[in-house]
Every structure is written in C-alpha cells, then in structure tokens.
Design a protein around this motif. Sequence first.
Motif, PDB file in Angstrom:
ATOM      1  N   TRP A   1      27.679  28.665  28.154  1.00 47.86           N
ATOM      2  CA  TRP A   1      26.942  28.963  26.927  1.00 47.86           C
ATOM      3  C   TRP A   1      26.281  30.328  27.074  1.00 47.86           C
TER       4      TRP A   1
ATOM      5  N   GLN B   1      22.734  32.552  26.807  1.00 45.43           N
ATOM      6  CA  GLN B   1      21.302  32.260  26.887  1.00 45.43           C
ATOM      7  C   GLN B   1      20.489  33.536  27.002  1.00 45.43           C
TER       8      GLN B   1
ATOM      9  N   LYS C   1      16.478  30.852  24.676  1.00 44.50           N
ATOM     10  CA  LYS C   1      17.277  30.253  23.598  1.00 44.50           C
ATOM     11  C   LYS C   1      18.768  30.273  23.943  1.00 44.50           C
ATOM     12  N   LYS C   2      19.430  29.152  23.613  1.00 44.56           N
ATOM     13  CA  LYS C   2      20.850  29.020  23.944  1.00 44.56           C
ATOM     14  C   LYS C   2      21.702  29.123  22.690  1.00 44.56           C
ATOM     15  N   TYR C   3      22.920  29.623  22.861  1.00 49.57           N
ATOM     16  CA  TYR C   3      23.888  29.735  21.755  1.00 49.57           C
ATOM     17  C   TYR C   3      25.256  29.284  22.257  1.00 49.57           C
TER      18      TYR C   3
ATOM     19  N   GLU D   1      29.967  32.217  20.001  1.00 44.86           N
ATOM     20  CA  GLU D   1      29.273  33.128  19.069  1.00 44.86           C
ATOM     21  C   GLU D   1      29.573  34.580  19.427  1.00 44.86           C
TER      22      GLU D   1
ATOM     23  N   ARG E   1      27.737  37.631  19.516  1.00 48.37           N
ATOM     24  CA  ARG E   1      26.414  38.267  19.406  1.00 48.37           C
ATOM     25  C   ARG E   1      26.095  39.052  20.664  1.00 48.37           C
TER      26      ARG E   1
ATOM     27  N   CYS F   1      19.837  38.050  21.584  1.00 46.66           N
ATOM     28  CA  CYS F   1      19.185  36.809  21.169  1.00 46.66           C
ATOM     29  C   CYS F   1      18.473  37.070  19.833  1.00 46.66           C
ATOM     30  N   ASP F   2      18.128  36.014  19.100  1.00 52.15           N
ATOM     31  CA  ASP F   2      17.364  36.201  17.856  1.00 52.15           C
ATOM     32  C   ASP F   2      16.054  36.950  18.122  1.00 52.15           C
TER      33      ASP F   2
END
Length: 456
Positions: free
Chosen positions: A6, A8, A16-18, A22, A24, A27-28
């Motif tokens: 994943w 992170q 936060k994990k995605y 994805e 990207r 991170c957000d």
Amino acid sequence: MKTESWLQCIIPSCGKKYPITERRTACDCGELLDVRYNGTFPKSLQKTFSERLSHGQNIFNESGVWRYRELLNFAGVDTENPSDCSKKLVSLDGAEGRTKPFHLTRVADYVGLKTANFWLQFEGDNPTGSFKDNGMASAFTHARMVGAKKVVCASTGNTSSSAAAFAANELDMQAVILVGEGKIAKGKLAQSLAYGAKVLQVRGDFDVAMAMVQALSKESSIYVVNSLNCFRLEGQKTMMFRILDYLRWHVPDWIVFPGGNLGNTSAFGKAFMELYEYGWIKKKPRMAVVVAEGAPTLSDLYNEHELRWNNGNIDNTIIDDYYSEVDRKGIKAKTRASAIEILKPVNLKKAIRTLEFTDGVVTTVSDEAIMDSMAMVSKNGFGCEPASAATVAGTKKLVEQGIIGADDSVVGIATGHILKDVTAIVDYHFNPKNRFANTPITVEPDVKEILKLADS
Ligand code: F0G
C-alpha cells in the motif's frame, strides 16, 4: 508467498494509507509517500537471488532490478513464472540493473583508500547510460498497473532519457519531457529526441521545470515518473541489493553517491531500513551524500541549519526560511555537473530520514574537484559523467578529513556514463591548466614530425 502493499504518508503522525493502485505523488496532507509491504521476507531469498543469476532465458532473472522482485513486489507477481511476470513487470528485455561493484586501483589510491576496500558501481552501464533505468522499470510497472498512457518528467537529462526509452519500448505509451532550455548535456538531449519523446524546453532551470511537473500532477492524469513518484524509488533500492549480493551480504562501512533531487538518498535509505527490519542486516552502512558547492541545499540544511528527521517531526520553518531566502536573493543552482544542478530537491524529507537512520553525512565538492575526479576515473580505464565523479571527489574529501577512516570499506556509486556529457570532457582536456589534462597536439601531416612526437 503473498505480499500486501500500500502507499503511506512518510510522516508517522499522519501515516495515512492509500491503495497501491492510486496515482498520486503526495499524501492529502502534502507530504511524500512510501510504498509499504507486509509479507514474509526470509533470508533464504538471498540464495534464490544468487541462483537466478545463473539461470538465463528468463529476463526477470537477468534484470538486476527484477532479480530482487520479492523485495519490491507491489505488482503482486507470481514470482517464478516468467509469463505472469511479463504481464505485470516492465523491463527493457532484462537489460536494466546489470551492474556490480568494481575495484579501481588508481582511484582508490587517489582517494586515499586501500584497493581491497574500495569499489565503484557503474550505473552508467545501464541501457540508457544511467542509474535511472533501475527506477524506470518499477515506475513503468506501476504506470502499466494503473493503465497510464502518457508519462511526464522534469529532468536534467538522465531521467528524461530513461523515461523516453521505456516509453518507446512499451506499447501505446508517450513520454513528455520538460528540460531547462540549454541546461542539459547534449548526449542526454540526443537520447530523449532519438527515443521519440515529446521534448519541451522550458525557459528556466530544472527547479522551474520540476515545479511545472508538480503543478501538472495536480491538474491532469499524466503519470509522473520523477522520483517524487515513490514507485521509482523501489527500483532504485536494487542498486543496494546488488552491492550486498556481490559482497555476500556483508555491509560496507560507507555508501557514497551524488545528491541532486535526492531520489537515491531516499531509495538507498529505504532499502537498508527494510533489510534491517527483516533481520537481514545487523549493521547499517553510513551514507555519504555528495552535493556540488553550487547546489548546496542538503548540506546547508543538514550541516548548518541542523535540519533533522526527528521521528518525522521535522522543523518545517527551517526549510521554509531557507527557500524564502533563496527566492528573495534570486539564487539559482550552478555547477558544471549539470545532472545535480538542483536547488529544491523534492525528496528532501526522505533524504533527511535516510541520514538519521544511517548516521549519514553530507559534504560539498567544488567543480574543479569534480572534474579532476572524473578525469581520474578515466585514467583508470573506466568512465563516468561529471555528477558521478562527485562520488570520488566526496570520498577523497571525507578521507582527508578523517570522517571516512583509512581502513574503512567504501562502495561509491558512479551514476552516469562517460559519454553523457562529452563536452565537459573535451573542454577539460583541451585546457592544459587542468590537473589531469591530456591535451591533444596539433601536427602537420609530416611523418618525421609525428614520429618525433610519438617518441617524446
Ligand atoms: N547523478 C546523475 C548522473 C544524475 O542524473 C542525477 C539526477 C543524480 C546523480 C542525482 O540523483 O536526483 O537521485 O539525487 N538526475 C536527475 C535527472 C535529476 O533529471 O536526470 P538524485
């Protein structure tokens, strides 16, 4: 063996994990991401890796990146099945990452180390002539996973050459490349053009082009293959695996390499963090990152402003104040080693994390020291481009300062090929004032005269 993976956030307090699928590059919260794994990584894999070396006919065993596929298995391959591999893993037909460390007696002598304790690993021996092919194999694998059809990068020339070649070798993939106008060596520009990439010469330098790519990544679905993309770094970890594999998993005291956008600093640190966590190594090699005097951000921030990772609690004001000052004064990076002419490295925080984990050091070297070192590597019958020679110049400086001990074992990375920047080499040798200049002699077409000169 099933490996979960994943994305992170690198900052533990966010974390936060995605999903791995994805696209990207941040991170957000705006911070960098890591590829993370959960699985079993038994030490017996070391034997598997070396056995793969002697099994031809499987390009994923020949590839110096995918030979270590269990340690970067974000694509979830069935590890021993070549046809399953070829559906998922991108490779230049197994050609990337076929490098290993070499002893260089003259260079060892020059830097003040024993030949037996000093190696250089020539990543210029990759298919497009730089270490970037390690990371492009993994970035394009992820690009394929997410169905990307267009990749983009900013570059000082090697990332672009590699991205262009990998795009050319994929079906249905276009590369768009942003380079600073007049800022990249001709060999690299030639490659990017020849491999058929769309080359955009931005009015500005690498930092300007990189800012454009960062803005683009927010506004379009074009797939970014700069080292901001953490999948690039997964492939670049394998440079360290090859060193360890070659040294029979004995960890050298030091790894020395040039720093630009700090992708290698980040990738190398992550490789050792993971091996340490898996229990494969007990000792951490110390990382020595060498930057040009004219592109000193990492050295300034780490050595003078004492920027530290501090478990992810980085003091962002140190970075913000530094860049405000740089912008206010209109300072631009300036070095003959154009590959590392970068003032705002995107992987700065990951690099700081690496330095903490490995008790690393950062040093600066002058263009003169870089160019003399480049000449010295060639006097040993090998070759590299100017940025790569920062490794040799930095090692010499650190040995002279007693930071690297005279009996320490050191593996340096020579990141790019001798023919990438021939202008730099010819300019150096045509100037007899340079320490190792081998200036050509112009002569009339006269046999006696030529004989006299040949005998002198
Ligand atoms: N050496 C060479 C030959 C390079 O091309 C680069 C980076 C570096 C060292 C620095 O590596 O970015 O991982 O710290 N070249 C990039 C490019 C920026 O666009 O080709 P880093």
